[in-house]
Design a protein around this motif. Structure first.
Motif, mmCIF file in Angstrom:
data_model
loop_
_atom_site.group_PDB
_atom_site.id
_atom_site.type_symbol
_atom_site.label_atom_id
_atom_site.label_comp_id
_atom_site.label_asym_id
_atom_site.label_seq_id
_atom_site.Cartn_x
_atom_site.Cartn_y
_atom_site.Cartn_z
ATOM 1 N N TRP A 197 0.850 -1.202 0.000
ATOM 2 C CA TRP A 197 0.000 0.000 0.000
ATOM 3 C C TRP A 197 0.881 1.244 0.000
ATOM 4 C CZ3 TRP A 197 0.320 3.601 3.904
ATOM 5 C CH2 TRP A 197 0.919 3.180 5.105
ATOM 6 N N GLY A 198 0.354 2.304 -0.587
ATOM 7 C CA GLY A 198 1.074 3.568 -0.609
ATOM 8 C C GLY A 198 0.088 4.715 -0.773
ATOM 9 N N VAL A 199 0.313 5.795 -0.034
ATOM 10 C CA VAL A 199 -0.562 6.968 -0.120
ATOM 11 C C VAL A 199 0.233 8.116 -0.725
ATOM 12 C CG1 VAL A 199 -2.023 8.590 1.135
ATOM 13 C CG2 VAL A 199 -1.843 6.228 1.917
ATOM 14 N N VAL A 200 -0.332 8.712 -1.763
ATOM 15 C CA VAL A 200 0.331 9.776 -2.505
ATOM 16 C C VAL A 200 -0.655 10.924 -2.675
ATOM 17 C CG1 VAL A 200 1.051 10.355 -4.869
ATOM 18 C CG2 VAL A 200 2.050 8.366 -3.708
ATOM 19 N N GLU A 201 -0.127 12.142 -2.621
ATOM 20 C CA GLU A 201 -0.960 13.305 -2.899
ATOM 21 C C GLU A 201 -0.305 14.126 -3.989
ATOM 22 O OE1 GLU A 201 -3.557 15.341 0.253
ATOM 23 O OE2 GLU A 201 -1.873 16.702 0.005
ATOM 24 N N GLY A 202 -1.108 14.579 -4.955
ATOM 25 C CA GLY A 202 -0.524 15.371 -6.033
ATOM 26 C C GLY A 202 -1.552 15.717 -7.071
ATOM 27 N N ARG A 203 -1.036 16.274 -8.186
ATOM 28 C CA ARG A 203 -1.934 16.617 -9.294
ATOM 29 C C ARG A 203 -1.192 16.380 -10.593
ATOM 30 N NH1 ARG A 203 -0.558 22.302 -9.997
ATOM 31 N NH2 ARG A 203 0.973 22.735 -8.388
ATOM 32 N N PRO A 204 -1.917 16.273 -11.702
ATOM 33 C CA PRO A 204 -1.287 15.967 -12.983
ATOM 34 C C PRO A 204 -0.196 16.980 -13.322
ATOM 35 C CG PRO A 204 -3.666 15.750 -13.167
ATOM 36 C CD PRO A 204 -3.392 16.340 -11.820
ATOM 37 N N GLY A 205 0.929 16.511 -13.809
ATOM 38 C CA GLY A 205 1.999 17.379 -14.257
ATOM 39 C C GLY A 205 2.874 17.929 -13.155
ATOM 40 N N ALA A 206 2.651 17.489 -11.928
ATOM 41 C CA ALA A 206 3.458 17.983 -10.820
ATOM 42 C C ALA A 206 4.056 16.808 -10.050
ATOM 43 C CB ALA A 206 2.609 18.844 -9.885
ATOM 44 N N ARG A 207 5.082 17.107 -9.272
ATOM 45 C CA ARG A 207 5.719 16.065 -8.471
ATOM 46 C C ARG A 207 4.835 15.740 -7.266
ATOM 47 N NH1 ARG A 207 11.383 14.615 -7.144
ATOM 48 N NH2 ARG A 207 12.022 15.886 -8.905
ATOM 49 N N PRO A 208 4.403 14.492 -7.148
ATOM 50 C CA PRO A 208 3.529 14.131 -6.021
ATOM 51 C C PRO A 208 4.327 13.924 -4.731
ATOM 52 C CG PRO A 208 3.854 12.238 -7.433
ATOM 53 C CD PRO A 208 4.666 13.358 -8.035
ATOM 54 N N THR A 209 3.617 13.891 -3.640
ATOM 55 C CA THR A 209 4.224 13.681 -2.320
ATOM 56 C C THR A 209 3.774 12.336 -1.752
ATOM 57 O OG1 THR A 209 4.027 16.054 -1.942
ATOM 58 C CG2 THR A 209 4.478 14.684 -0.003
ATOM 59 N N ALA A 210 4.702 11.592 -1.195
ATOM 60 C CA ALA A 210 4.358 10.325 -0.532
ATOM 61 C C ALA A 210 3.965 10.616 0.915
ATOM 62 C CB ALA A 210 5.543 9.372 -0.575
ATOM 63 N N LEU A 211 2.830 10.088 1.330
ATOM 64 C CA LEU A 211 2.361 10.311 2.706
ATOM 65 C C LEU A 211 2.475 9.057 3.565
ATOM 66 C CD1 LEU A 211 -0.822 12.445 1.951
ATOM 67 C CD2 LEU A 211 1.476 13.244 2.574
ATOM 68 N N GLY A 212 2.647 7.925 2.899
ATOM 69 C CA GLY A 212 2.760 6.683 3.661
ATOM 70 C C GLY A 212 2.966 5.517 2.729
ATOM 71 N N VAL A 213 3.631 4.508 3.213
ATOM 72 C CA VAL A 213 3.868 3.310 2.401
ATOM 73 C C VAL A 213 4.076 2.130 3.339
ATOM 74 C CG1 VAL A 213 6.375 3.689 2.268
ATOM 75 C CG2 VAL A 213 5.231 2.345 0.492
ATOM 76 N N GLY A 214 3.701 0.958 2.885
ATOM 77 C CA GLY A 214 3.893 -0.217 3.725
ATOM 78 C C GLY A 214 3.394 -1.478 3.052
ATOM 79 N N VAL A 215 3.454 -2.561 3.786
ATOM 80 C CA VAL A 215 3.019 -3.860 3.285
ATOM 81 C C VAL A 215 2.228 -4.553 4.389
ATOM 82 C CG1 VAL A 215 3.786 -6.148 2.537
ATOM 83 C CG2 VAL A 215 4.966 -4.119 1.712
ATOM 84 N N VAL A 216 1.084 -5.104 4.017
ATOM 85 C CA VAL A 216 0.306 -5.940 4.934
ATOM 86 C C VAL A 216 0.678 -7.385 4.621
ATOM 87 C CG1 VAL A 216 -1.999 -6.627 5.676
ATOM 88 C CG2 VAL A 216 -1.576 -4.270 4.907
ATOM 89 N N ARG A 217 1.134 -8.109 5.614
ATOM 90 C CA ARG A 217 1.498 -9.512 5.407
ATOM 91 C C ARG A 217 0.535 -10.395 6.175
ATOM 92 N NH1 ARG A 217 7.140 -9.524 3.785
ATOM 93 N NH2 ARG A 217 7.976 -7.420 4.057
#
Lengths: 196, 196
Positions: free
Chosen positions: A22-42
């Motif tokens: 899983w990964g949470v990203v915020e951004g808009r088309p044509g711009a550099r997005p920001t990562a808000l969270g990332v991980g793995v559910v096992r």
């Protein structure tokens, strides 16, 4: 509030039972997005299937509550590979989509080649290239690991960049000084909604 | 309470998005089971996939609350046929299994040939034979329709008849005059639990 602050927050899900990225990203088309969270559910292969699905569903429900994304982007599953794994992957994707529906968050399905093309310019990029591009695009100091986590971020980036219609509506609403909230995402055109 | 009254109540699920068959049966190995309910959950192909999964999950959750089965028997899905349909079927099976796990009811997976063999004596019985045998075994005046509903009843009957271990434990507990409830089904041996 300026247009530069307008961003679409997306939860990307690379479905699986053994590893669900899983990964949470915020951004808009044509711009550099920001990562808000990332991980793995096992989940353990020793557990019965329904309990593994319960763990995935519970985890995605918690992520939706924590991050409040405007959309969930899930990898569209195909069955060309191992039959047994494909069933579990499809079911993990299904309970993730269910969690989104229960939270009233729209779901978009992207194929692996769509994601690769969006992030690297080539639908045939390998896992290393995808991880490299995700790392660069998000300005991360270290590559996200495992590959499932990087793939989930790539899915979220793909969706952010492919969301011009929704983005234009949001920008127009804000640029025009409309104080009321923009319509719920579910009522907007589903430009990437491949649901069958 | 006599041994004759001891029965295992099973909710059978023939998974699908367009038609998800369900049937509730109570009985014990070697005896004629009783049908307690049968039906079909239908979801519209016009709905987005996640909303169809939400409808199946909500319906199965309601059935679990209403009928309080001791086990849920779901058809084990394979992918030899249409790819698109198989994914939706696997996902419908997944959200049904999730609903069972959330209600703490164990899930058993039976293949179509196991069900056909249990109900008709032949793993290659056709749909008409299965419907005929389900009608006879349950002493119904009219055949259950559509075939998905009959298949769900067949799944439940298959599980009731294949459950000697759990049944013996329940009978022993009651025959011995033990007043305490029998252990929760989840803690008993999972003689038909094919979860991967």
């Amino acid at each position: 509030m300026g247009v530069a602050m307008v961003g679409l927050r997306v939860l990307g899900i690379d479905p699986g039972l053994t590893r669900c990225g899983w990964g949470v990203v915020e951004g808009r088309p044509g711009a550099r997005p920001t990562a808000l969270g990332v991980g793995v559910v096992r989940t353990s292969p020793d557990l019965d299937l329904e309990l593994r699905l319960l763990e995935v569903h519970t985890a995605v429900t918690a992520l939706l509550r924590e991050h409040r994304p405007a959309a969930v982007a899930i990898e569209r599953v195909f069955h060309q590979n191992n039959k047994g794994t494909a069933t579990g992957t499809a079911q993990a994707a299904g309970v993730a989509a269910l969690a989104a529906a229960q939270a009233d968050v729209p779901v978009a399905w992207h194929t692996p080649s769509e994601v690769k093309a969006a992030i690297s310019g080539s639908g045939r990029a390998d896992k290393e290239q995808v991880t490299l591009m995700v790392t660069r695009v998000l300005g991360l100091t270290t590559p996200p690991k495992p590959a499932d986590a990087a793939d989930a971020l790539a899915l979220a980036i793909c969706h952010v960049w492919r969301a011009p219609a929704q983005q234009r509506l949001r920008v127009a609403a804000l640029a025009g000084g409309i104080g009321a909230p923009v319509p719920a995402a579910r009522t907007l055109p589903r430009w990437t909604g491949i649901s069958r």
